[in-house]
Design an enzyme around this catalytic site. Structure first.
Site, mmCIF file in Angstrom:
data_model
loop_
_atom_site.group_PDB
_atom_site.id
_atom_site.type_symbol
_atom_site.label_atom_id
_atom_site.label_comp_id
_atom_site.label_asym_id
_atom_site.label_seq_id
_atom_site.Cartn_x
_atom_site.Cartn_y
_atom_site.Cartn_z
ATOM 1 N N HIS A 111 -35.981 6.711 -16.484
ATOM 2 C CA HIS A 111 -37.211 7.433 -16.160
ATOM 3 C C HIS A 111 -37.220 8.709 -16.985
ATOM 4 O O HIS A 111 -36.325 9.537 -16.873
ATOM 5 C CB HIS A 111 -37.287 7.764 -14.665
ATOM 6 C CG HIS A 111 -38.588 8.421 -14.284
ATOM 7 N ND1 HIS A 111 -39.692 7.698 -13.879
ATOM 8 C CD2 HIS A 111 -38.972 9.725 -14.290
ATOM 9 C CE1 HIS A 111 -40.690 8.533 -13.636
ATOM 10 N NE2 HIS A 111 -40.278 9.763 -13.877
ATOM 11 N N CYS A 112 -38.242 8.854 -17.816
ATOM 12 C CA CYS A 112 -38.304 9.988 -18.741
ATOM 13 C C CYS A 112 -39.240 11.058 -18.195
ATOM 14 O O CYS A 112 -40.444 10.813 -18.033
ATOM 15 C CB CYS A 112 -38.789 9.522 -20.114
ATOM 16 S SG CYS A 112 -38.942 10.876 -21.305
ATOM 17 N N PRO A 113 -38.741 12.258 -17.915
ATOM 18 C CA PRO A 113 -39.621 13.320 -17.401
ATOM 19 C C PRO A 113 -40.625 13.805 -18.444
ATOM 20 O O PRO A 113 -41.680 14.330 -18.090
ATOM 21 C CB PRO A 113 -38.640 14.437 -17.018
ATOM 22 C CG PRO A 113 -37.430 14.195 -17.869
ATOM 23 C CD PRO A 113 -37.335 12.711 -18.025
#
Length: 412
Positions: A128-130
């Site tokens: 999950h990439c912020p």
């Protein structure tokens, strides 16, 4: 029809909300600052549009910006692809090889993982990439990796513009408002009359943009090489970690197994084509995958089940002896706990004195584990797991006795 339109509008608004997060705000700000400053520096001070080179340079800067934003927004809004809710394999006997997701009320298809941020099981989840406020997975892996390539290239071009702008203005003439400084470098001068003087404010803005461009080039460039490393082996970051744990498990128990990663097709080019295609749409439906000839669709999921069982076996039971409010950096738990908080987006969990928790891993000052829930809590919220300060718990005495007994058996 009106209901359907309302649902579509609601979904679109939900996707637009992804922009209102610190990750996209920072990322788009960096892109905007570097792109706008590079264009302004070129047109006003370094390479004006009345020259052929200046026009080509301007077009290249615009192209970098368009390509970067195109891949960035596709990575964000196309998304990774999600396993349908309540999904089950067509062959009911295959259920025994899969993990069940209580939140999605379905089984986790091969290569999928449940994301706590997206609250869905993600196809071929990498992480999950912020920065895109979304998961990187099956459908957007190519867009995300292309963004990681284009951003450093565009920032490198911009950095060169910033350096040459400051150099030429120092070489020719810098006006700081109180005096004019002329620097003779004993070289042929490039005669150019800028639209406006290169003031101290312009110098500061250019220097700031240069720092952003260089920082982005290094940080994002490293992420690109990490992504390409796993893509050329047809893995994800999570699967690389699973493979490492598989080797550790086999070595620890001396099982003599020969674990083969099932999705490596043996050729870097073939692995590359599993992610990058001319159409932009990756190969496969996100559920069934081409595998190594010695493996099957459930080789990796079976290994995950083994690791899950091993994790339970190795977990240690602790009892909470001190309340903890779930703060990321708690002030009242000691300086070492405050300054050595885990650098991860994994959650912290609240603890109440008297609760029981099974710890599976940890550091000297923090631990990670699953809280033991009563029946009502389990039905409402599912699992509660995350980090907590080590000083808040103590090992259960009977567990220590069991560990001592097992060690004695091993010695015998």
């Amino acid at each position: 029809m009106n209901i359907l339109s309302a649902v579509i509008v609601f979904e679109n608004l939900h996707e637009v909300k992804r922009l209102f997060h610190w990750g996209p705000i920072i990322a788009l700000t960096v892109i905007g600052v570097c792109s706008s400053m590079a264009i302004l520096d070129s047109i006003i001070w370094y390479w004006p549009l009345d020259t052929t080179g200046g026009s080509i340079n301007f077009i290249m800067l615009i192209n970098w910006t368009v390509l970067i934003l195109y891949n960035y927004f596709n990575a964000m809004f196309v998304g990774p692809g999600y396993i349908p809710l309540e999904w089950k394999p067509e062959n009911q006997q295959d259920i025994m090889y899969l993990q069940f997701c209580r939140l999605c009320q379905g089984y986790k298809a091969p290569r999928s993982h449940h994301c706590r941020k997206c609250n869905r099981c993600v196809m071929k989840m990498d992480h999950h990439c912020p920065w895109i406020n979304n998961c990187c997975g099956h459908m957007n892996h190519a867009y995300f990796t292309s963004f990681l390539l284009l951003a450093p290239l565009g920032c490198t071009h911009a950095a060169l513009i910033f350096i040459m702008t400051m150099y030429t203005q120092l070489y020719d003439r810098i006006s700081f408002g109180w005096s004019t400084v002329k620097i003779d470098m004993n070289a042929a001068r490039h005669i150019h009359h800028p639209i406006m003087p290169f003031s101290i404010a312009a110098f500061a803005a250019t220097l700031f943009a240069l720092g952003l461009a260089l920082g982005t080039t290094i940080a994002v460039g490293m992420l690109f090489f990490i992504q390409m490393k796993v893509i050329l082996r047809n893995k994800t970051s999570i699967e690389a970690w699973i493979e490492e744990k598989a080797k550790d498990r086999i070595q620890y128990y001396q099982t003599g197994e020969d674990f083969i990663f099932p999705y490596d097709l043996g050729s870097r080019w073939e692995n590359f084509k599993q992610v990058f295609t001319w159409s932009g749409t990756p190969i496969g439906d996100g559920i069934e995958w081409p595998v190594h000839e010695k493996c099957n669709q459930y080789t990796l999921t079976i290994e995950q089940l083994k690791q899950k069982h091993d994790k339970r076996q190795r977990s240690v039971e602790y009892r909470v002896v001190e309340d903890y409010n779930g703060a990321c950096c708690p002030l009242g738990k000691g300086l070492n706990t405050f300054f050595r908080t885990p650098c991860t987006e994994e959650p912290r969990i609240k603890l109440t004195k008297g609760e029981t928790i099974f710890a599976t891993r940890g550091t000297k000052w923090w631990m990670y584990g699953d809280k033991v829930l009563n029946e009502e809590q389990a039905n409402v919220g599912g699992r509660i797991r995350g980090w907590f300060p080590r000083r808040c718990v103590e090992k259960c005495h009977y567990d220590s006795a069991n560990n001592s007994a097992s060690e004695e058996k091993k010695e015998q």
